[in-house]
Design a protein around this motif. Structure first.
Motif, mmCIF file in Angstrom:
data_model
loop_
_atom_site.group_PDB
_atom_site.id
_atom_site.type_symbol
_atom_site.label_atom_id
_atom_site.label_comp_id
_atom_site.label_asym_id
_atom_site.label_seq_id
_atom_site.Cartn_x
_atom_site.Cartn_y
_atom_site.Cartn_z
ATOM 1 N N ALA A 197 0.766 -1.302 0.029
ATOM 2 C CA ALA A 197 0.021 -0.069 0.091
ATOM 3 C C ALA A 197 0.797 1.485 -0.047
ATOM 4 N N ARG A 198 2.018 1.290 0.617
ATOM 5 C CA ARG A 198 2.803 2.416 0.839
ATOM 6 C C ARG A 198 3.293 2.688 -0.299
ATOM 7 N N ALA A 199 3.439 1.930 -1.308
ATOM 8 C CA ALA A 199 4.281 2.038 -2.646
ATOM 9 C C ALA A 199 3.294 2.615 -3.721
ATOM 10 N N GLY A 208 -2.886 4.151 -1.735
ATOM 11 C CA GLY A 208 -2.762 3.684 -0.598
ATOM 12 C C GLY A 208 -3.450 2.103 -0.342
ATOM 13 N N THR A 209 -3.560 1.477 -1.322
ATOM 14 C CA THR A 209 -3.846 -0.002 -1.034
ATOM 15 C C THR A 209 -2.858 -0.939 -1.857
ATOM 16 N N GLU A 210 -2.693 -2.220 -1.385
ATOM 17 C CA GLU A 210 -1.732 -2.920 -2.117
ATOM 18 C C GLU A 210 -2.306 -3.169 -3.418
#
Length: 138
Positions: free
Chosen positions: A43-45, A49-51
Motif C-alpha cells: 500500500a505505501r508504494a 494507498g492499497t496493495e
C-alpha cells in the motif's frame, strides 16, 4: 514440500524525474495455479494507498528476460545487462519498474523446481477451478 514460492524483490519505479524511487515488491508462485505469477506492491508504494497486485504468466516472465514480450496489460523486456523492465498498463496509465534480472531468474528457477515448465497441467485442480467459476455450485 511447500506449494507456494514467495520472493521479495526491489523494484525501481521509472518516472520522468532523474532519480528513480526504490519500491519493495513481492513475487508469488503457487503450484495450485501453475501458469500464474503474481507481483504485489504494498500500500505505501501505491498512489491509492492499497496493495496492488498484478497477475501474468510464468512463460511471459521467462520470455521477457530474453526479449520484449507481451502485448496486453503486462509487458516485459530486458533493460541493459542486469535489469528487466516490467510495464503495467491500466486505465489510469502505465507504470514501469525495473528489477534486477538475477532476482527474476532466481525466482523462475525456484518455480521450475516446484513445477517444471510443460508439466503445469499435472498440477491443475479442475474441480476446484470449475467450482470457483460457478460460484461453489458444482
Amino acid at each position: 514440500m511447500s506449494t507456494v514460492i514467495e520472493q521479495s524483490v526491489q523494484a525501481r519505479m521509472v518516472a520522468s524525474a532523474p532519480r528513480m524511487k526504490t519500491l519493495p515488491a513481492r513475487l508469488r508462485y503457487d503450484r495450485r495455479d501453475p501458469f500464474t505469477v503474481r507481483m504485489a506492491f504494498p500500500a505505501r508504494a501505491t498512489l491509492e494507498g492499497t496493495e496492488v497486485s498484478w497477475e501474468f504468466s510464468r512463460e511471459l516472465l521467462a520470455d521477457g528476460l530474453e526479449s520484449a514480450a507481451g502485448v496486453g496489460d503486462v509487458r516485459i523486456k530486458p533493460f541493459g545487462r542486469d535489469r528487466t523492465a516490467l510495464e503495467f498498463h491500466a486505465a489510469e496509465g502505465v507504470a514501469m519498474v525495473h528489477v534486477r534480472t538475477a532476482e527474476l531468474r532466481r525466482f523462475l528457477e525456484r518455480a521450475q523446481k516446484l513445477v517444471p515448465a510443460g508439466d503445469e497441467h499435472r498440477f491443475l485442480d479442475l474441480d476446484r477451478s470449475l467450482t470457483d467459476l460457478f460460484g461453489g455450485t458444482c
